[in-house]
Design a protein around this motif. Structure first.
Motif, PDB file in Angstrom:
ATOM      1  N   LEU A  26      16.982  -5.639  17.165  1.00  0.00           N
ATOM      2  CA  LEU A  26      16.603  -5.324  15.786  1.00  0.00           C
ATOM      3  C   LEU A  26      16.028  -6.554  15.091  1.00  0.00           C
ATOM      4  CD1 LEU A  26      16.539  -3.317  13.453  1.00  0.00           C
ATOM      5  CD2 LEU A  26      18.895  -3.973  12.917  1.00  0.00           C
ATOM      6  N   LYS A  27      16.636  -7.719  15.307  1.00  0.00           N
ATOM      7  CA  LYS A  27      16.146  -8.953  14.699  1.00  0.00           C
ATOM      8  C   LYS A  27      14.720  -9.258  15.151  1.00  0.00           C
ATOM      9  CE  LYS A  27      17.395 -13.797  13.951  1.00  0.00           C
ATOM     10  NZ  LYS A  27      18.401 -14.867  14.246  1.00  0.00           N
ATOM     11  N   ALA A  28      14.451  -9.061  16.440  1.00  0.00           N
ATOM     12  CA  ALA A  28      13.110  -9.304  16.962  1.00  0.00           C
ATOM     13  C   ALA A  28      12.109  -8.316  16.372  1.00  0.00           C
ATOM     14  CB  ALA A  28      13.121  -9.202  18.485  1.00  0.00           C
ATOM     15  N   ARG A  29      12.526  -7.065  16.241  1.00  0.00           N
ATOM     16  CA  ARG A  29      11.643  -6.032  15.672  1.00  0.00           C
ATOM     17  C   ARG A  29      11.357  -6.325  14.203  1.00  0.00           C
ATOM     18  NH1 ARG A  29       7.638  -2.634  15.851  1.00  0.00           N
ATOM     19  NH2 ARG A  29       8.033  -0.439  15.468  1.00  0.00           N
ATOM     20  N   GLN A  30      12.357  -6.788  13.466  1.00  0.00           N
ATOM     21  CA  GLN A  30      12.162  -7.139  12.059  1.00  0.00           C
ATOM     22  C   GLN A  30      11.143  -8.269  11.922  1.00  0.00           C
ATOM     23  OE1 GLN A  30      16.319  -7.906  11.300  1.00  0.00           O
ATOM     24  NE2 GLN A  30      16.495  -6.149   9.929  1.00  0.00           N
ATOM     25  N   ALA A  31      11.252  -9.286  12.760  1.00  0.00           N
ATOM     26  CA  ALA A  31      10.320 -10.410  12.715  1.00  0.00           C
ATOM     27  C   ALA A  31       8.900  -9.939  13.034  1.00  0.00           C
ATOM     28  CB  ALA A  31      10.763 -11.494  13.691  1.00  0.00           C
ATOM     29  N   GLU A  32       8.791  -9.049  14.012  1.00  0.00           N
ATOM     30  CA  GLU A  32       7.480  -8.512  14.384  1.00  0.00           C
ATOM     31  C   GLU A  32       6.845  -7.753  13.226  1.00  0.00           C
ATOM     32  OE1 GLU A  32       5.696  -4.789  16.958  1.00  0.00           O
ATOM     33  OE2 GLU A  32       7.775  -5.412  17.272  1.00  0.00           O
ATOM     34  N   ILE A  33       7.633  -6.923  12.565  1.00  0.00           N
ATOM     35  CA  ILE A  33       7.113  -6.099  11.480  1.00  0.00           C
ATOM     36  C   ILE A  33       6.762  -6.947  10.260  1.00  0.00           C
ATOM     37  CG2 ILE A  33       7.699  -4.248   9.861  1.00  0.00           C
ATOM     38  CD1 ILE A  33       7.014  -3.328  12.683  1.00  0.00           C
ATOM     39  N   GLU A  34       7.575  -7.946   9.964  1.00  0.00           N
ATOM     40  CA  GLU A  34       7.272  -8.839   8.843  1.00  0.00           C
ATOM     41  C   GLU A  34       5.957  -9.580   9.075  1.00  0.00           C
ATOM     42  OE1 GLU A  34      10.762 -11.215   8.608  1.00  0.00           O
ATOM     43  OE2 GLU A  34      11.977  -9.623   7.681  1.00  0.00           O
ATOM     44  N   ALA A  35       5.729 -10.029  10.309  1.00  0.00           N
ATOM     45  CA  ALA A  35       4.472 -10.699  10.645  1.00  0.00           C
ATOM     46  C   ALA A  35       3.302  -9.741  10.523  1.00  0.00           C
ATOM     47  CB  ALA A  35       4.550 -11.273  12.059  1.00  0.00           C
ATOM     48  N   LEU A  36       3.521  -8.496  10.905  1.00  0.00           N
ATOM     49  CA  LEU A  36       2.482  -7.479  10.816  1.00  0.00           C
ATOM     50  C   LEU A  36       2.103  -7.207   9.370  1.00  0.00           C
ATOM     51  CD1 LEU A  36       0.814  -5.586  12.631  1.00  0.00           C
ATOM     52  CD2 LEU A  36       2.644  -3.896  12.401  1.00  0.00           C
ATOM     53  N   ALA A  37       3.090  -7.137   8.491  1.00  0.00           N
ATOM     54  CA  ALA A  37       2.827  -6.883   7.071  1.00  0.00           C
ATOM     55  C   ALA A  37       1.965  -7.994   6.471  1.00  0.00           C
ATOM     56  CB  ALA A  37       4.144  -6.757   6.311  1.00  0.00           C
ATOM     57  N   ARG A  38       2.215  -9.228   6.900  1.00  0.00           N
ATOM     58  CA  ARG A  38       1.457 -10.368   6.348  1.00  0.00           C
ATOM     59  C   ARG A  38      -0.003 -10.354   6.764  1.00  0.00           C
ATOM     60  NH1 ARG A  38       6.419 -13.127   7.584  1.00  0.00           N
ATOM     61  NH2 ARG A  38       5.578 -13.829   9.578  1.00  0.00           N
ATOM     62  N   LYS A  39      -0.338  -9.632   7.829  1.00  0.00           N
ATOM     63  CA  LYS A  39      -1.716  -9.594   8.311  1.00  0.00           C
ATOM     64  C   LYS A  39      -2.594  -8.636   7.505  1.00  0.00           C
ATOM     65  CE  LYS A  39      -0.611 -10.674  13.154  1.00  0.00           C
ATOM     66  NZ  LYS A  39      -0.654 -10.169  14.553  1.00  0.00           N
ATOM     67  N   HIS A  40      -1.980  -7.792   6.694  1.00  0.00           N
ATOM     68  CA  HIS A  40      -2.743  -6.755   6.006  1.00  0.00           C
ATOM     69  C   HIS A  40      -2.808  -7.020   4.505  1.00  0.00           C
ATOM     70  CE1 HIS A  40      -3.324  -3.938   9.380  1.00  0.00           C
ATOM     71  NE2 HIS A  40      -2.220  -4.503   9.840  1.00  0.00           N
ATOM     72  N   PRO A  41      -4.016  -7.002   3.921  1.00  0.00           N
ATOM     73  CA  PRO A  41      -4.159  -7.256   2.482  1.00  0.00           C
ATOM     74  C   PRO A  41      -3.343  -6.311   1.623  1.00  0.00           C
ATOM     75  CG  PRO A  41      -6.305  -7.260   3.577  1.00  0.00           C
ATOM     76  CD  PRO A  41      -5.309  -6.796   4.589  1.00  0.00           C
ATOM     77  N   ALA A  42      -3.176  -5.067   2.060  1.00  0.00           N
ATOM     78  CA  ALA A  42      -2.434  -4.086   1.265  1.00  0.00           C
ATOM     79  C   ALA A  42      -0.941  -4.089   1.583  1.00  0.00           C
ATOM     80  CB  ALA A  42      -3.002  -2.682   1.486  1.00  0.00           C
ATOM     81  N   GLY A  43      -0.499  -4.901   2.537  1.00  0.00           N
ATOM     82  CA  GLY A  43       0.889  -4.908   2.966  1.00  0.00           C
ATOM     83  C   GLY A  43       1.813  -5.630   1.991  1.00  0.00           C
ATOM     84  N   HIS A  44       2.956  -5.025   1.704  1.00  0.00           N
ATOM     85  CA  HIS A  44       3.971  -5.646   0.851  1.00  0.00           C
ATOM     86  C   HIS A  44       4.775  -6.625   1.702  1.00  0.00           C
ATOM     87  CE1 HIS A  44       7.521  -6.024  -1.750  1.00  0.00           C
ATOM     88  NE2 HIS A  44       6.812  -5.484  -2.715  1.00  0.00           N
ATOM     89  N   PRO A  45       5.124  -7.791   1.173  1.00  0.00           N
ATOM     90  CA  PRO A  45       5.806  -8.795   2.000  1.00  0.00           C
ATOM     91  C   PRO A  45       7.247  -8.448   2.353  1.00  0.00           C
ATOM     92  CG  PRO A  45       5.590  -9.562  -0.274  1.00  0.00           C
ATOM     93  CD  PRO A  45       4.768  -8.313  -0.163  1.00  0.00           C
ATOM     94  N   LEU A  46       7.890  -7.548   1.587  1.00  0.00           N
ATOM     95  CA  LEU A  46       9.288  -7.220   1.846  1.00  0.00           C
ATOM     96  C   LEU A  46       9.394  -6.008   2.761  1.00  0.00           C
ATOM     97  CD1 LEU A  46      12.315  -7.658   1.256  1.00  0.00           C
ATOM     98  CD2 LEU A  46      12.068  -6.093  -0.689  1.00  0.00           C
ATOM     99  N   VAL A  47       9.964  -6.211   3.947  1.00  0.00           N
ATOM    100  CA  VAL A  47      10.236  -5.122   4.888  1.00  0.00           C
ATOM    101  C   VAL A  47      11.695  -4.707   4.710  1.00  0.00           C
ATOM    102  CG1 VAL A  47      10.424  -4.489   7.325  1.00  0.00           C
ATOM    103  CG2 VAL A  47       8.507  -5.898   6.537  1.00  0.00           C
ATOM    104  N   ILE A  48      11.938  -3.409   4.604  1.00  0.00           N
ATOM    105  CA  ILE A  48      13.302  -2.908   4.425  1.00  0.00           C
ATOM    106  C   ILE A  48      13.751  -2.197   5.694  1.00  0.00           C
ATOM    107  CG2 ILE A  48      14.787  -1.366   3.082  1.00  0.00           C
ATOM    108  CD1 ILE A  48      13.072  -1.890   0.671  1.00  0.00           C
ATOM    109  N   THR A  49      14.901  -2.600   6.199  1.00  0.00           N
ATOM    110  CA  THR A  49      15.474  -1.999   7.406  1.00  0.00           C
ATOM    111  C   THR A  49      16.507  -0.960   6.991  1.00  0.00           C
ATOM    112  OG1 THR A  49      15.145  -4.050   8.644  1.00  0.00           O
ATOM    113  CG2 THR A  49      16.733  -2.473   9.538  1.00  0.00           C
ATOM    114  N   THR A  50      16.400   0.243   7.549  1.00  0.00           N
ATOM    115  CA  THR A  50      17.247   1.347   7.096  1.00  0.00           C
ATOM    116  C   THR A  50      17.886   2.105   8.260  1.00  0.00           C
ATOM    117  OG1 THR A  50      15.506   3.046   7.147  1.00  0.00           O
ATOM    118  CG2 THR A  50      15.677   1.701   5.146  1.00  0.00           C
TER     119      THR A  50
END
Length: 229
Positions: A185-209
């Motif tokens: 899960l920690k690795a997946r969170q890091a991957e998704i956070e990096a992905l969000a930063r690559k997109h102009p419309a992406g919000h920087p806060l990723v929420i895990t649920t």
């Protein structure tokens, strides 16, 4: 005599909370917002069926079977608000849910990326989705759900590119976190956070649920409360 002044809610949500007091105020605002009943409002299979653009809309999108219906039920605390389909790719319309006649409308969007869906269904979904995204003035954010258990698919990336083109802010939300080991899960969170930063419309806060345990629901409610405010 009046009580102590309540801290103003950060307009940017949890990412802009300066201290624990502001964070706690956002969490409480989210709890109060979703203590209201949420009810089905209307469904739309085309732009001509959309309700008037009133209030604030937040739409939920994601691959088929990512857990959108389960997350919406957990978010609102209503077990049967959104029906959980046993057939991935079945939903082909926009479903609108309103919180107690208030300003916030939740929009359940059709799933994408289901291989057995017909070509015409996928084309209709993409056309309706993009037309809705670029033409809806009161749409404030897309919650783009990603499965914690599996890798990012090409269809996920394509939808993020589409959201960039439509200039619609989106926030990535990891689902089904209870089914993943902590290290994974920690690795997946890091991957998704990096992905969000690559997109102009992406919000920087990723929420895990987790819809099963309630993980992340207070934070997600807080984010929506900040938008509704």
């Amino acid at each position: 005599m009046s009580g102590p002044a309540q801290p103003a809610l950060p307009a940017g949500g949890l990412i802009e909370a300066r201290d624990e007091e502001e964070r706690a105020a956002l969490i409480e605002a989210g709890r109060l917002l979703f203590a209201r009943p949420c009810t089905f409002f209307t469904a739309a299979q085309g732009l001509d069926h959309l309700p008037p653009p009133e209030g604030i809309e937040v739409a939920l999108a994601g691959r088929s079977n990512v857990g959108k219906s389960s997350l919406m039920n957990a978010l609102t605390g209503q077990k049967a608000l959104a029906r959980v389909s046993v057939t991935p790719g079945r939903t082909k319309q926009l479903n609108f849910f309103r919180l107690d006649e208030g300003p916030l409308m939740l929009v359940d969007m059709p799933g994408y990326g289901y291989a057995k869906a017909s070509k015409s269904v996928k084309e209709d979904w993409q056309g309706l989705m993009f037309d809705y995204l670029r033409g809806r003035p009161n749409l404030r954010r897309i919650l783009l759900l990603m499965d914690s258990r599996i890798e990012t698919k090409a269809s996920d990336t394509a939808v993020m590119d589409l959201l960039d083109r439509a200039a619609v802010p989106f926030q990535l939300v990891l689902t089904k976190a209870d089914s993943v080991k902590p290290a994974q899960l920690k690795a997946r969170q890091a991957e998704i956070e990096a992905l969000a930063r690559k997109h102009p419309a992406g919000h920087p806060l990723v929420i895990t649920t987790s819809s099963e345990t309630g993980l992340g629901m207070p934070e997600l409610r807080a984010e929506l409360a900040a938008l509704a405010a």
